[in-house]
Design a protein around this motif. Sequence first.
Motif, PDB file in Angstrom:
ATOM      1  N   TYR A  29       0.853  -1.272  -0.120  1.00 44.92           N
ATOM      2  CA  TYR A  29      -0.025   0.029  -0.068  1.00 44.92           C
ATOM      3  C   TYR A  29       0.725   1.431   0.095  1.00 44.92           C
ATOM      4  O   TYR A  29       1.712   1.414   0.633  1.00 44.92           O
ATOM      5  CB  TYR A  29      -0.785  -0.151   1.127  1.00 44.92           C
ATOM      6  N   ALA A  30       0.218   2.231  -0.830  1.00 43.52           N
ATOM      7  CA  ALA A  30       1.035   3.589  -0.521  1.00 43.52           C
ATOM      8  C   ALA A  30       0.580   4.289   0.693  1.00 43.52           C
ATOM      9  O   ALA A  30      -0.501   3.958   1.399  1.00 43.52           O
ATOM     10  CB  ALA A  30       0.356   4.558  -1.779  1.00 43.52           C
ATOM     11  N   ALA A  43     -10.768   3.395   5.206  1.00 39.40           N
ATOM     12  CA  ALA A  43      -9.964   3.195   6.098  1.00 39.40           C
ATOM     13  C   ALA A  43      -8.737   3.845   5.309  1.00 39.40           C
ATOM     14  O   ALA A  43      -8.398   3.293   4.210  1.00 39.40           O
ATOM     15  CB  ALA A  43      -9.389   1.783   6.752  1.00 39.40           C
ATOM     16  N   THR A  44      -8.212   4.881   5.735  1.00 39.95           N
ATOM     17  CA  THR A  44      -7.093   5.763   5.072  1.00 39.95           C
ATOM     18  C   THR A  44      -5.965   5.695   5.738  1.00 39.95           C
ATOM     19  O   THR A  44      -5.873   5.943   6.894  1.00 39.95           O
ATOM     20  CB  THR A  44      -7.817   7.112   4.793  1.00 39.95           C
ATOM     21  N   GLY A  45      -4.773   5.559   4.946  1.00 38.82           N
ATOM     22  CA  GLY A  45      -3.271   5.324   5.865  1.00 38.82           C
ATOM     23  C   GLY A  45      -3.117   4.132   6.345  1.00 38.82           C
ATOM     24  O   GLY A  45      -3.958   3.057   6.659  1.00 38.82           O
ATOM     25  N   LYS A  46      -1.632   3.583   6.107  1.00 33.72           N
ATOM     26  CA  LYS A  46      -1.422   2.228   6.611  1.00 33.72           C
ATOM     27  C   LYS A  46      -1.925   1.834   7.860  1.00 33.72           C
ATOM     28  O   LYS A  46      -2.443   0.869   7.964  1.00 33.72           O
ATOM     29  CB  LYS A  46       0.211   2.161   6.313  1.00 33.72           C
ATOM     30  N   PHE A 108      -3.690   1.327  -8.752  1.00 31.21           N
ATOM     31  CA  PHE A 108      -2.306   1.208  -8.319  1.00 31.21           C
ATOM     32  C   PHE A 108      -1.541   2.377  -8.951  1.00 31.21           C
ATOM     33  O   PHE A 108      -1.736   2.709  -9.961  1.00 31.21           O
ATOM     34  CB  PHE A 108      -1.630  -0.112  -8.707  1.00 31.21           C
ATOM     35  N   ARG A 109      -0.477   2.620  -8.209  1.00 31.34           N
ATOM     36  CA  ARG A 109       0.357   3.830  -8.803  1.00 31.34           C
ATOM     37  C   ARG A 109       1.776   3.306  -8.514  1.00 31.34           C
ATOM     38  O   ARG A 109       2.114   2.541  -7.634  1.00 31.34           O
ATOM     39  CB  ARG A 109       0.364   5.270  -7.834  1.00 31.34           C
ATOM     40  N   LYS A 110       2.438   3.683  -9.516  1.00 31.38           N
ATOM     41  CA  LYS A 110       3.892   3.056  -9.752  1.00 31.38           C
ATOM     42  C   LYS A 110       4.926   4.079  -8.814  1.00 31.38           C
ATOM     43  O   LYS A 110       4.705   5.336  -9.204  1.00 31.38           O
ATOM     44  CB  LYS A 110       4.499   2.914 -11.045  1.00 31.38           C
ATOM     45  N   SER A 111       5.588   3.801  -7.910  1.00 32.80           N
ATOM     46  CA  SER A 111       6.466   4.606  -7.143  1.00 32.80           C
ATOM     47  C   SER A 111       7.910   4.930  -8.136  1.00 32.80           C
ATOM     48  O   SER A 111       8.005   4.564  -9.190  1.00 32.80           O
ATOM     49  CB  SER A 111       6.942   3.941  -5.898  1.00 32.80           C
ATOM     50  N   VAL A 119      -3.252   2.495  -4.251  1.00 33.12           N
ATOM     51  CA  VAL A 119      -3.769   3.584  -3.612  1.00 33.12           C
ATOM     52  C   VAL A 119      -5.244   3.397  -3.111  1.00 33.12           C
ATOM     53  O   VAL A 119      -5.696   4.251  -2.394  1.00 33.12           O
ATOM     54  CB  VAL A 119      -3.314   5.064  -4.496  1.00 33.12           C
ATOM     55  N   ILE A 120      -6.139   2.640  -3.770  1.00 29.86           N
ATOM     56  CA  ILE A 120      -7.243   2.413  -3.563  1.00 29.86           C
ATOM     57  C   ILE A 120      -7.720   0.953  -3.898  1.00 29.86           C
ATOM     58  O   ILE A 120      -7.564   0.214  -4.546  1.00 29.86           O
ATOM     59  CB  ILE A 120      -8.356   2.987  -4.559  1.00 29.86           C
ATOM     60  N   ASP A 121      -8.251   0.180  -2.711  1.00 29.95           N
ATOM     61  CA  ASP A 121      -8.559  -1.197  -2.439  1.00 29.95           C
ATOM     62  C   ASP A 121     -10.079  -1.112  -2.265  1.00 29.95           C
ATOM     63  O   ASP A 121     -10.646  -0.879  -1.000  1.00 29.95           O
ATOM     64  CB  ASP A 121      -7.783  -1.647  -1.246  1.00 29.95           C
TER      65      ASP A 121
END
Length: 131
Positions: A29-30, A43-46, A108-111, A119-121
């Motif tokens: 996860y981002a 839920a937002t953030g790890k 998904f976003r590539k780092s 980024v969104i599940d």
Amino acid sequence: MSDHELKQVIQAADRAITAEDFESLMDFYADDATLVVKPGLNATGKPQIQRAFVAIAAHFKNQMKVRQGEMKVIEGGDTALVIMETVLDTVDAEGADVSIVRRATYVFRKSDAGKWLCVIDHSYGTTLLDG
């Protein structure tokens, strides 16, 4: 199923969920990711996402196995939309085996390092529109 590299990323995340290795799961996860826990609850953030997975596992009596069905990946730049069947194998209140199939959507976003991060599940997909 798709041969896109995200297939292996999602399979590894599913293995972590099934093993209840939620600490390792956070590597997928981002930092600013959002998990749709259920319609109307995100839920937002790890830290929140990890707590949500612990609660989800408890809800399913720590007897859930996650696997994939059909998958389509649409990629644009450093972003990918994944549309797929997510299958949750668990047991119901009477102890009978149950499979829950959802048509999920994930972003998904590539780092900068080239790693795909969720980024969104959103395992409910378009069924959110039904409510």
